[in-house]
Design an enzyme around this catalytic site. Structure first.
Site, PDB file in Angstrom:
ATOM      1  N   ASP A  26      13.518   5.006  10.499  1.00  0.00           N
ATOM      2  CA  ASP A  26      12.318   3.853  11.189  1.00  0.00           C
ATOM      3  C   ASP A  26      11.183   4.834  12.535  1.00  0.00           C
ATOM      4  O   ASP A  26      11.078   5.847  13.325  1.00  0.00           O
ATOM      5  CB  ASP A  26      12.900   3.641  12.923  1.00  0.00           C
ATOM      6  CG  ASP A  26      12.697   2.375  13.585  1.00  0.00           C
ATOM      7  OD1 ASP A  26      10.979   2.161  13.676  1.00  0.00           O
ATOM      8  OD2 ASP A  26      12.790   0.929  14.348  1.00  0.00           O
ATOM      9  N   ASP A  28      11.118   4.809   5.261  1.00  0.00           N
ATOM     10  CA  ASP A  28      11.130   3.346   4.859  1.00  0.00           C
ATOM     11  C   ASP A  28      12.345   3.495   5.799  1.00  0.00           C
ATOM     12  O   ASP A  28      13.359   4.242   5.692  1.00  0.00           O
ATOM     13  CB  ASP A  28      11.688   2.878   3.761  1.00  0.00           C
ATOM     14  CG  ASP A  28      10.610   1.306   3.551  1.00  0.00           C
ATOM     15  OD1 ASP A  28       9.561   1.348   3.621  1.00  0.00           O
ATOM     16  OD2 ASP A  28      11.106   0.365   4.848  1.00  0.00           O
ATOM     17  N   ILE A  77       1.092  -1.349  -0.004  1.00  0.00           N
ATOM     18  CA  ILE A  77      -0.163  -0.179   0.106  1.00  0.00           C
ATOM     19  C   ILE A  77       0.827   1.401  -0.035  1.00  0.00           C
ATOM     20  O   ILE A  77       0.449   2.364  -0.580  1.00  0.00           O
ATOM     21  CB  ILE A  77      -0.790   0.007   0.943  1.00  0.00           C
ATOM     22  CG1 ILE A  77      -1.812  -1.180   1.346  1.00  0.00           C
ATOM     23  CG2 ILE A  77      -1.497   1.510   1.642  1.00  0.00           C
ATOM     24  CD1 ILE A  77      -2.631  -1.335   2.257  1.00  0.00           C
ATOM     25  N   TYR A 111      -2.555  -6.000  16.519  1.00  0.00           N
ATOM     26  CA  TYR A 111      -3.198  -5.486  15.768  1.00  0.00           C
ATOM     27  C   TYR A 111      -4.631  -4.534  15.701  1.00  0.00           C
ATOM     28  O   TYR A 111      -4.880  -3.412  15.574  1.00  0.00           O
ATOM     29  CB  TYR A 111      -2.824  -6.529  14.490  1.00  0.00           C
ATOM     30  CG  TYR A 111      -3.124  -5.652  13.555  1.00  0.00           C
ATOM     31  CD1 TYR A 111      -2.215  -4.930  12.562  1.00  0.00           C
ATOM     32  CD2 TYR A 111      -4.471  -5.959  12.187  1.00  0.00           C
ATOM     33  CE1 TYR A 111      -2.531  -4.231  11.902  1.00  0.00           C
ATOM     34  CE2 TYR A 111      -4.709  -5.484  11.512  1.00  0.00           C
ATOM     35  CZ  TYR A 111      -3.722  -4.222  10.688  1.00  0.00           C
ATOM     36  OH  TYR A 111      -3.781  -4.187   9.521  1.00  0.00           O
ATOM     37  N   LYS A 125      -5.358  -0.752  15.425  1.00  0.00           N
ATOM     38  CA  LYS A 125      -5.985  -0.199  14.938  1.00  0.00           C
ATOM     39  C   LYS A 125      -7.103   0.429  15.395  1.00  0.00           C
ATOM     40  O   LYS A 125      -7.305   1.639  14.913  1.00  0.00           O
ATOM     41  CB  LYS A 125      -6.038  -1.046  13.516  1.00  0.00           C
ATOM     42  CG  LYS A 125      -5.108  -1.716  12.578  1.00  0.00           C
ATOM     43  CD  LYS A 125      -4.759  -0.127  12.248  1.00  0.00           C
ATOM     44  CE  LYS A 125      -2.661  -1.079  11.476  1.00  0.00           C
ATOM     45  NZ  LYS A 125      -2.313   0.244  10.744  1.00  0.00           N
ATOM     46  N   SER A 158      -7.663  -0.085   9.941  1.00  0.00           N
ATOM     47  CA  SER A 158      -7.980  -1.277   9.082  1.00  0.00           C
ATOM     48  C   SER A 158      -9.661  -1.908   9.668  1.00  0.00           C
ATOM     49  O   SER A 158      -9.950  -1.510  10.519  1.00  0.00           O
ATOM     50  CB  SER A 158      -7.131  -2.559  10.070  1.00  0.00           C
ATOM     51  OG  SER A 158      -7.655  -4.101   9.698  1.00  0.00           O
ATOM     52  N   ASN A 209       1.609   4.468   6.588  1.00  0.00           N
ATOM     53  CA  ASN A 209       1.425   3.086   6.386  1.00  0.00           C
ATOM     54  C   ASN A 209       2.110   2.256   7.222  1.00  0.00           C
ATOM     55  O   ASN A 209       2.836   1.411   6.317  1.00  0.00           O
ATOM     56  CB  ASN A 209       1.628   2.942   4.726  1.00  0.00           C
ATOM     57  CG  ASN A 209       1.082   1.894   4.204  1.00  0.00           C
ATOM     58  OD1 ASN A 209      -0.247   1.345   4.414  1.00  0.00           O
ATOM     59  ND2 ASN A 209       2.156   1.027   3.784  1.00  0.00           N
TER      60      ASN A 209
END
Length: 264
Positions: free
Chosen positions: A72, A46, A27, A164, A168, A150, A99
């Protein structure tokens, strides 16, 4: 084309992860290349230098503008440096796209405290850190934040990853809180991504299973009968980053083929 002309977009987790089956992309990569195709100067952040450079190369090959920053997203110092460098080199900041995420399988009785905290650090702390560093700069240009959350934040999706899902869900409320606090200065929205076909699916969720079997099972879980692509999410991010969404803030936009609406 040109929906982001003249704007600078900082994409956290924008590197190109080449670890999935042919035809899959991440993504972050899809969003960075889509933003660039619509005129943005894209700063690809990244922690993997090679992944960041692969995205930059793809943008430049298509005629766009991009540069790479290795950082990071869970490090306060590195996030602040990435934002400061972007503002210094490009004169300001208009869009921040978050992301960065990780999904570790395991029920609540299987997780250690360290694993739980790791899920929160990667999925939630990264959003907090980028917002804290970027909001003063975004406010000067009436910019925006677009975060990938998500569908797992609001319902069971068939996978046991409570760390997770909980992180989220916290991202959702952070999005809403910031949207109201900064209303009129910075727009803050999130995308609730559903079953999306990305390399991380096969790296984090598949285990030793055959990729074709993993894809078939995930396709079957979707109300549409097929997973979405990274570009489905990227196109939603483009809308939320553009002037077409000028009166949209505090939204949690599902991009999940209707998964959020299904009761079972």
């Amino acid at each position: 084309m040109g929906r982001l002309d003249g704007r600078t977009a900082l994409v956290f987790g924008g590197g190109h992860n080449a670890g999935g089956p042919p035809g899959t992309t991440g993504i972050g990569f899809a969003t960075a290349t889509t933003f660039a195709a619509h005129g943005a100067r894209v700063v690809v952040v990244d922690r993997d230098a090679g992944a960041a450079e692969r995205t930059v190369d793809a943008v430049r090959e298509a005629g766009g503008r991009a540069c790479a920053v290795v950082a990071d997203a869970t490090s306060p110092e590195q996030v602040e440096d990435a934002v400061a460098r972007t503002v210094r080199e490009h004169g300001g900041l208009d869009v921040v796209h978050n992301n960065v995420g990780v999904a570790r399988l395991g029920g609540i009785e299987d997780l250690t405290l360290d694993e739980w905290r790791a899920a929160v650090t990667v999925n939630l702390d990264s959003v907090f850190l980028s917002a804290r560093a970027a909001l003063p700069h975004l406010a000067r240009r009436r910019g925006c934040i677009v975060t990938v959350s998500s569908t797992a934040s609001i319902r069971w999706t068939g996978y046991p990853y409570p760390g997770y899902a909980a992180a989220k869900a916290a991202v959702n409320q952070l999005t809403r809180s910031l949207a109201v606090e900064y209303a009129g200065r910075v727009r803050v929205n999130a995308i609730l991504a559903g079953l999306i076909d990305t390399p991380l699916v096969y790296q984090q969720l598949a285990g030793a299973d055959d990729p074709a079997d993993v894809r078939a099972r995930r396709d079957a879980l979707s109300p549409t009968g097929a997973m979405g692509t990274a570009y489905d999410v990227a196109h939603a991010a483009l809308f939320l980053a553009s002037d077409e969404a000028a009166y949209v803030t505090g939204a949690l936009l599902p991009v999940d083929g209707g998964l959020h609406a299904r009761a079972v």
